[in-house]
Scaffold this motif. Structure first.
Motif, PDB file in Angstrom:
ATOM      1  N   LYS A 193      -3.532 -31.145  27.468  1.00  0.00           N
ATOM      2  CA  LYS A 193      -4.519 -32.200  27.720  1.00  0.00           C
ATOM      3  C   LYS A 193      -5.862 -31.913  27.069  1.00  0.00           C
ATOM      4  N   GLU A 194      -6.108 -30.644  26.680  1.00  0.00           N
ATOM      5  CA  GLU A 194      -7.381 -30.300  26.054  1.00  0.00           C
ATOM      6  C   GLU A 194      -7.288 -30.157  24.540  1.00  0.00           C
ATOM      7  N   GLY A 195      -6.092 -30.348  23.959  1.00  0.00           N
ATOM      8  CA  GLY A 195      -5.980 -30.251  22.512  1.00  0.00           C
ATOM      9  C   GLY A 195      -4.643 -29.725  22.068  1.00  0.00           C
ATOM     10  N   VAL A 196      -4.588 -29.273  20.830  1.00  0.00           N
ATOM     11  CA  VAL A 196      -3.346 -28.795  20.223  1.00  0.00           C
ATOM     12  C   VAL A 196      -3.636 -27.491  19.489  1.00  0.00           C
ATOM     13  N   ALA A 197      -2.560 -26.802  19.110  1.00  0.00           N
ATOM     14  CA  ALA A 197      -2.706 -25.574  18.335  1.00  0.00           C
ATOM     15  C   ALA A 197      -1.412 -25.300  17.591  1.00  0.00           C
ATOM     16  N   PHE A 198      -1.520 -24.448  16.581  1.00  0.00           N
ATOM     17  CA  PHE A 198      -0.330 -24.018  15.844  1.00  0.00           C
ATOM     18  C   PHE A 198      -0.550 -22.598  15.335  1.00  0.00           C
ATOM     19  N   ARG A 199       0.536 -21.940  15.030  1.00  0.00           N
ATOM     20  CA  ARG A 199       0.452 -20.613  14.438  1.00  0.00           C
ATOM     21  C   ARG A 199       1.682 -20.359  13.578  1.00  0.00           C
ATOM     22  N   TYR A 200       1.561 -19.403  12.672  1.00  0.00           N
ATOM     23  CA  TYR A 200       2.662 -18.972  11.823  1.00  0.00           C
ATOM     24  C   TYR A 200       3.316 -17.739  12.449  1.00  0.00           C
ATOM     25  N   ARG A 201       4.637 -17.595  12.164  1.00  0.00           N
ATOM     26  CA  ARG A 201       5.343 -16.437  12.698  1.00  0.00           C
ATOM     27  C   ARG A 201       6.470 -16.056  11.753  1.00  0.00           C
ATOM     28  N   PHE A 202       6.602 -14.770  11.502  1.00  0.00           N
ATOM     29  CA  PHE A 202       7.753 -14.226  10.766  1.00  0.00           C
ATOM     30  C   PHE A 202       8.607 -13.456  11.756  1.00  0.00           C
ATOM     31  N   HIS A 203       9.840 -13.891  11.926  1.00  0.00           N
ATOM     32  CA  HIS A 203      10.730 -13.252  12.889  1.00  0.00           C
ATOM     33  C   HIS A 203      11.623 -12.199  12.242  1.00  0.00           C
ATOM     34  N   ASP A 204      11.982 -12.437  10.984  1.00  0.00           N
ATOM     35  CA  ASP A 204      12.904 -11.533  10.304  1.00  0.00           C
ATOM     36  C   ASP A 204      12.140 -10.509   9.486  1.00  0.00           C
ATOM     37  N   GLY A 205      12.885  -9.594   8.817  1.00  0.00           N
ATOM     38  CA  GLY A 205      12.241  -8.683   7.890  1.00  0.00           C
ATOM     39  C   GLY A 205      12.564  -7.232   8.063  1.00  0.00           C
ATOM     40  N   ALA A 206      13.294  -6.872   9.102  1.00  0.00           N
ATOM     41  CA  ALA A 206      13.712  -5.479   9.302  1.00  0.00           C
ATOM     42  C   ALA A 206      12.528  -4.510   9.167  1.00  0.00           C
ATOM     43  N   LYS A 207      11.405  -4.880   9.778  1.00  0.00           N
ATOM     44  CA  LYS A 207      10.208  -4.052   9.836  1.00  0.00           C
ATOM     45  C   LYS A 207       9.571  -3.793   8.473  1.00  0.00           C
ATOM     46  N   GLN A 208       9.868  -4.602   7.476  1.00  0.00           N
ATOM     47  CA  GLN A 208       9.198  -4.458   6.190  1.00  0.00           C
ATOM     48  C   GLN A 208       7.730  -4.841   6.337  1.00  0.00           C
ATOM     49  N   VAL A 209       6.874  -4.344   5.450  1.00  0.00           N
ATOM     50  CA  VAL A 209       5.453  -4.649   5.474  1.00  0.00           C
ATOM     51  C   VAL A 209       5.188  -5.818   4.530  1.00  0.00           C
ATOM     52  N   ARG A 210       4.408  -6.780   5.031  1.00  0.00           N
ATOM     53  CA  ARG A 210       4.085  -7.964   4.231  1.00  0.00           C
ATOM     54  C   ARG A 210       2.563  -8.173   4.285  1.00  0.00           C
ATOM     55  N   SER A 211       2.003  -8.628   3.196  1.00  0.00           N
ATOM     56  CA  SER A 211       0.591  -9.002   3.176  1.00  0.00           C
ATOM     57  C   SER A 211       0.471 -10.461   2.758  1.00  0.00           C
ATOM     58  N   ILE A 212      -0.610 -11.085   3.182  1.00  0.00           N
ATOM     59  CA  ILE A 212      -0.851 -12.499   2.892  1.00  0.00           C
ATOM     60  C   ILE A 212      -2.039 -12.602   1.936  1.00  0.00           C
ATOM     61  N   LYS A 213      -1.784 -13.116   0.760  1.00  0.00           N
ATOM     62  CA  LYS A 213      -2.839 -13.250  -0.249  1.00  0.00           C
ATOM     63  C   LYS A 213      -3.698 -14.485  -0.024  1.00  0.00           C
ATOM     64  N   ASP A 214      -3.107 -15.517   0.611  1.00  0.00           N
ATOM     65  CA  ASP A 214      -3.864 -16.741   0.834  1.00  0.00           C
ATOM     66  C   ASP A 214      -3.227 -17.526   1.969  1.00  0.00           C
ATOM     67  N   GLU A 215      -4.063 -18.069   2.816  1.00  0.00           N
ATOM     68  CA  GLU A 215      -3.619 -18.989   3.859  1.00  0.00           C
ATOM     69  C   GLU A 215      -4.150 -20.370   3.525  1.00  0.00           C
ATOM     70  N   LEU A 216      -3.246 -21.313   3.308  1.00  0.00           N
ATOM     71  CA  LEU A 216      -3.640 -22.648   2.875  1.00  0.00           C
ATOM     72  C   LEU A 216      -4.180 -23.514   4.006  1.00  0.00           C
ATOM     73  N   THR A 217      -4.073 -23.049   5.228  1.00  0.00           N
ATOM     74  CA  THR A 217      -4.436 -23.862   6.391  1.00  0.00           C
ATOM     75  C   THR A 217      -5.787 -24.551   6.219  1.00  0.00           C
ATOM     76  N   GLY A 218      -5.792 -25.858   6.444  1.00  0.00           N
ATOM     77  CA  GLY A 218      -7.025 -26.624   6.366  1.00  0.00           C
ATOM     78  C   GLY A 218      -7.179 -27.549   7.567  1.00  0.00           C
ATOM     79  N   PHE A 219      -8.376 -28.050   7.723  1.00  0.00           N
ATOM     80  CA  PHE A 219      -8.704 -28.992   8.798  1.00  0.00           C
ATOM     81  C   PHE A 219      -9.461 -30.137   8.138  1.00  0.00           C
ATOM     82  N   HIS A 220      -8.820 -31.307   8.059  1.00  0.00           N
ATOM     83  CA  HIS A 220      -9.376 -32.442   7.326  1.00  0.00           C
ATOM     84  C   HIS A 220     -10.202 -33.301   8.277  1.00  0.00           C
TER      85      HIS A 220
END
Length: 643
Positions: free
Chosen positions: A134-161
């Motif tokens: 009732k107070e709003g919405v939200a979202f998030r990203y999640r990686f479930h797989d990967g066998a404990k490999q290390v990942r880095s994120i070079k860019d997050e495209l998320t925007g708010f128009h």
């Protein structure tokens, strides 16, 4: 044979059409979630190129227009070529809890939630978690797989128009420096898409939370984040918002002036998999007051990790630094401890320089003997190394210290986010409260770690020493920050600074006093000298003694960011109405006090005295329905209901 070939070809074509149709339906039919009251809705969309976007609506009207989503990683790309793999059923989730520091003590909210799994062209999976309440919405990203490999994120495209005709309040995100970033700039009244103008320090983006009036001024929206932990940096918004699209930006690599952080080519988020990222939080209301009272940020944060929180006590504190910044003698610290004792405050704060005073005068022992709990100042680098931090916390606890004000973090890098979580945890083990200064904004952490009772991350009364523009803008900011920064978490504003400093105050004395009741902070550190407190009228002194540091119930009566704010505040049997004027004009106020003061027979009004900058007037009246008052420029009032 020819007929069989034709039949097989037709069958394969039909099968392809079936899967294509099924995939299209999956990508368009159910990529959304709507709040239980059917008001707020977030919807995902996939383009023909497999690019992900979303929008947010309230009553089917656009709040956040079509905005980009996606992550570009070191080993995978999730910005295009995406397709839907699975869509979970909608599930109800109930968040029921109490906050130690709050506008409203008890929270009971129901959310609708759904997870959508997508894959990229290489078959790697990414999950989008969606929630709506009732107070709003939200979202998030999640990686479930990967066998404990290390990942880095070079860019997050998320925007708010944000629609181009929308106005808002945004704070510049200052470039790394000796004292920056520290979220200590003015909130600027902007149009959607405006460039940064006239910041206090060179800036590289916009801070979150960011407030906008959208949908042709019919709704308010606050963009924030929640649940950031050591697996992600604190994020802000990029400085350029072409077409009104504000995109996520990571902490800068050079945010390391005050901490022993390694030099890095990039400060990208990095984690082993599985990996759950922070919530991108969109608080929505019909009135600005709905934003001020929202708990969506804490609703999305992890539940308390402290099993027994009975030792965590909000309270008030005397504080010598503001009136005696260069006096670190045992005598001055003891004087303010005695002031706390005389006003019934739980705490006294010993700021920078306290260690020498304690060796010479045993100021901690003096406070304990007076029944006042001592809080002490510390520098961030002393608490960054885990072994040193734990040893220091243990030492302080054994001395009788009850909380630590840790200063000069000045970084949103991922390593700092991780360190802060450990600070809260290690302090809790020693039953120590935490107050952060020179720091990032809270991100729901006060729910997860209730011993995190307050933080700076705001331009406040010390600015009368340092910022020439502060006197003119302070009143306006005091009617903006409760709708922005204070929604994210408690603010250590250090109210009631009456003595004139380098840059003379323009707010009235009542306005300054009222900020102690319009801001929310688990410990209220009152500025100014013993002489000023001693000079107060008896009824004002009694207000200091009785005034709560947290609230059971709050209602917004008038909520106009940048202009005025009037709140109804209740704690146990205490009930107040407090108002401030953020403008240079007189503002008339008319209230039905019989409605707000039900059960009371009269009220005490604290207003401006003859000398508006230094004096108070206290009068008592019978309650009536049509009470009228005129807020003087940069003024305020406090109503205390009396049985």
């Amino acid at each position: 044979m020819k007929n069989r070939f034709i039949y097989c070809a037709l069958s394969l074509t039909a099968l392809n059409v079936f899967f294509l149709t099924a995939n299209c339906l999956a990508q368009t039919k159910a990529l959304d979630v709507q709040s239980e009251d059917h008001l707020n809705k977030i919807t995902l969309f996939l383009s023909g190129e497999g690019r992900l976007s979303y929008n947010v609506t309230r009553r089917n009207k656009i709040i956040i227009a079509s905005s980009p989503l996606g992550l570009s990683c070191n080993d995978q790309d999730f910005t295009s070529g995406l397709s839907v793999v699975a869509i979970s059923p909608v599930q109800k989730k109930r968040e029921q809890y109490e906050l130690k520091v709050a506008n409203n003590k008890s929270v009971d909210h129901v959310f609708e939630s759904r997870s959508i799994t997508l894959k990229n062209e290489l078959g790697a999976l990414i999950i989008m978690d969606l929630v709506a309440g009732k107070e709003g919405v939200a979202f998030r990203y999640r990686f479930h797989d990967g066998a404990k490999q290390v990942r880095s994120i070079k860019d997050e495209l998320t925007g708010f128009h944000i629609a181009p005709n929308s106005k808002g309040w945004m704070e510049p995100y200052n470039k790394a420096g000796k004292y920056t970033p520290g979220y200590e700039d003015f909130y600027l009244n902007v149009n959607s898409g405006d460039s940064i103008f006239n910041p206090r320090n060179p800036s590289v983006g916009w801070c979150m939370p960011a407030l906008f009036n959208v949908n042709n001024n019919k709704n308010w929206v606050l963009i924030a984040e929640s649940g950031t932990d050591g697996s992600y940096p604190g994020c802000h918004l990029q400085p350029d918002a072409k077409g009104g699209i504000y995109r996520i930006a990571f902490a800068e690599k050079d945010e390391k002036y005050t901490l022993p952080l390694a030099d890095k080519e990039h400060a990208y988020p990095e984690s082993s998999l599985p990996w759950t990222m922070p919530w991108r939080t969109i608080v929505i209301g019909d009135q600005a007051g709905d934003i001020l009272l929202s708990t969506l940020i804490t609703d999305l944060a992890p539940a308390s990790k402290i099993e027994d929180i009975s030792w965590i006590e909000p309270g008030k504190a005397a504080w010598s630094w503001w009136s005696h910044p260069d006096d670190h003698s045992p005598e001055i610290y003891n004087e303010f401890t005695d002031l706390s004792a005389s006003l019934g405050f739980k705490y006294t704060l010993f700021d920078a320089g306290w260690e020498k005073a304690n060796r010479e005068g045993k100021i901690i022992d003096h406070a304990i003997a007076k029944g006042v709990k001592p809080l002490v100042w510390g520098y961030s680098s002393e608490y960054f190394d885990p072994k040193k931090r734990k040893a220091r916390f243990k030492q302080l606890a054994e001395m009788g210290v009850k909380g630590v004000k840790i200063d000069f973090w000045c970084s949103d890098r991922q390593e700092v986010m991780a360190a802060l979580q450990s600070v809260f945890e290690d302090a809790a083990k020693e039953h120590l409260l935490i107050d952060l200064h020179g720091t990032t904004v809270p991100r729901g952490w006060q729910r997860t770690w209730p011993n995190y009772v307050t933080a700076e991350a705001s331009l406040r009364t010390e600015s009368y020493f340092y910022e020439p523009r502060f006197p003119e803008k302070a009143a306006e900011q005091n009617t903006v920050v409760p709708f922005t920064r204070n929604v994210a978490g408690p603010v250590d504003y250090t109210p009631f600074a009456l003595t004139i400093r380098k840059y003379p105050r323009l707010n009235t004395a009542v306005h300054e006093l009222a900020t102690a009741m319009t801001y929310t902070s688990g410990i209220i550190h009152f500025a100014d000298s013993k002489e000023v407190f001693d000079s107060l009228p008896v009824d004002v002194k009694n207000l200091f003694k009785e005034m709560p540091s947290t609230w059971d119930r709050t209602e917004c009566i008038i909520a106009e960011p940048g202009k005025s704010l009037v709140l109804s505040r209740q704690k146990d049997a205490l009930h107040y109405i407090v108002g401030i004027n953020g403008t240079n004009n007189k503002l008339p106020v008319k209230l039905d006090l019989q409605k707000w003061g039900d059960g009371f027979s009269k009220f005490r009004l604290i207003s401006e005295g003859k000398d508006r900058l230094m004096e108070f007037k206290v009068q008592t009246y019978p309650i009536k329905s049509d009470w009228s008052y005129v807020l003087v420029p940069k003024g305020g009032f406090i109503i205390q209901f009396i049985k």
